[in-house]
Design an enzyme around this catalytic site. Structure first.
Site, PDB file in Angstrom:
ATOM      1  N   CYS A  73       0.918  -1.125  -0.089  1.00 49.40           N
ATOM      2  CA  CYS A  73       0.020  -0.029   0.015  1.00 49.40           C
ATOM      3  C   CYS A  73       0.955   1.285   0.205  1.00 49.40           C
ATOM      4  CB  CYS A  73      -0.798  -0.193   1.278  1.00 49.40           C
ATOM      5  SG  CYS A  73      -2.312   1.119   1.242  1.00 49.40           S
ATOM      6  N   HIS A  74       0.775   2.116   0.926  1.00 50.19           N
ATOM      7  CA  HIS A  74       1.394   3.390   1.178  1.00 50.19           C
ATOM      8  C   HIS A  74       2.858   2.985   1.525  1.00 50.19           C
ATOM      9  CE1 HIS A  74      -2.448   5.166   1.004  1.00 50.19           C
ATOM     10  NE2 HIS A  74      -2.249   6.285   0.763  1.00 50.19           N
ATOM     11  N   ALA A  75       3.360   1.951   1.782  1.00 48.72           N
ATOM     12  CA  ALA A  75       4.659   1.650   2.431  1.00 48.72           C
ATOM     13  C   ALA A  75       5.879   2.031   1.215  1.00 48.72           C
ATOM     14  CB  ALA A  75       5.182   0.306   2.628  1.00 48.72           C
ATOM     15  N   GLY A  76       5.197   2.447   0.040  1.00 49.24           N
ATOM     16  CA  GLY A  76       5.929   2.832  -1.042  1.00 49.24           C
ATOM     17  C   GLY A  76       6.718   4.118  -0.719  1.00 49.24           C
ATOM     18  N   TRP A  77       6.049   4.876   0.055  1.00 53.24           N
ATOM     19  CA  TRP A  77       6.566   6.094   0.454  1.00 53.24           C
ATOM     20  C   TRP A  77       7.923   5.850   1.172  1.00 53.24           C
ATOM     21  CZ3 TRP A  77       1.489   8.457   2.924  1.00 53.24           C
ATOM     22  CH2 TRP A  77       0.811   9.140   1.964  1.00 53.24           C
TER      23      TRP A  77
END
Length: 217
Positions: free
Chosen positions: A106-110
């Protein structure tokens, strides 16, 4: 490596997505792995987006990638807080560059973007941050789960079964190595006793900057 001998770090901060943290923790514990919830401060409670509490079992400063066989980074908005912590960014960067399996959803790509570990790689994420992942140098793919070497990325909570299957594949492929002993810690529980309330306080006297923290309501 047999999963019963594996150690997995799951990174935690405020506003994590409930399923994306607790599904990996419980699924890997069920399989027999030693799972450690790692946060900025030992014993600190962190609130999910809906107020579900998680307590860090050890602090990031107490461990290195050498303590673990794999790292899982849940999503939600917690990666926005994780990426502000240099020790956590360094931990993830060292894990990836050291060929330690890292799984991010999910937003762990940040956090991966801030650690500068997706440049030249294939990856995915929740579609709303695909531009962030692309600008960090990755080839973003609109696929539920993407594996590039020892980096595994996924999009959404519905993709968790395939995501965890990938983590278990990482463990099965890993060779047993000598690791330093883990710090003594008390395993935390998923039992929900009270909501964790997210609050803010000034970073210092007279500061206009704020730090988020959680406490039981």
């Amino acid at each position: 490596m047999d999963v019963s001998k594996a150690r997995v770090a799951v990174l935690c901060e405020n506003q994590y997505q409930e399923l994306e943290l607790w599904y990996p923790v419980l699924r890997l514990r069920e399989a027999g792995a030693t799972v450690v919830i790692v946060g900025p401060a030992r014993g600190e409670v962190y609130a999910s987006k809906l107020g579900y509490p998680a307590v860090a079992e050890v602090a990031i400063g107490e461990v290195t990638p050498d303590h673990f066989d794999a790292v899982v980074v849940p999503g939600g908005f917690s990666p926005e807080y994780l990426r502000r912590n240099k020790s956590i960014v360094d931990f993830v960067r060292a894990s990836v560059t050291g060929e330690k399996p890292v799984a991010a959803i999910c937003h762990a790509g940040w956090l991966l973007a801030t650690a500068d570990v997706v440049r030249g790689r294939r990856a995915t994420s929740v579609p709303t941050i695909r531009d962030d992942v692309r600008h960090a140098g990755a080839t973003w793919l609109d696929e539920p789960v993407v594996r590039d070497g020892k980096l595994l990325t996924a999009q959404l909570p519905n993709d968790l079964p395939a995501f965890l299957a990938g983590v278990l594949d990482f463990i099965a492929e890993a060779e047993e190595t000598t690791r330093p002993p883990l710090p003594e810690y008390t395993p935390s529980s998923a039992v929900y006793r009270a909501p964790a309330l997210l609050k803010n306080r000034a970073a210092g006297p007279g500061s206009a900057n704020y730090r988020a923290y959680a406490e039981f309501g």
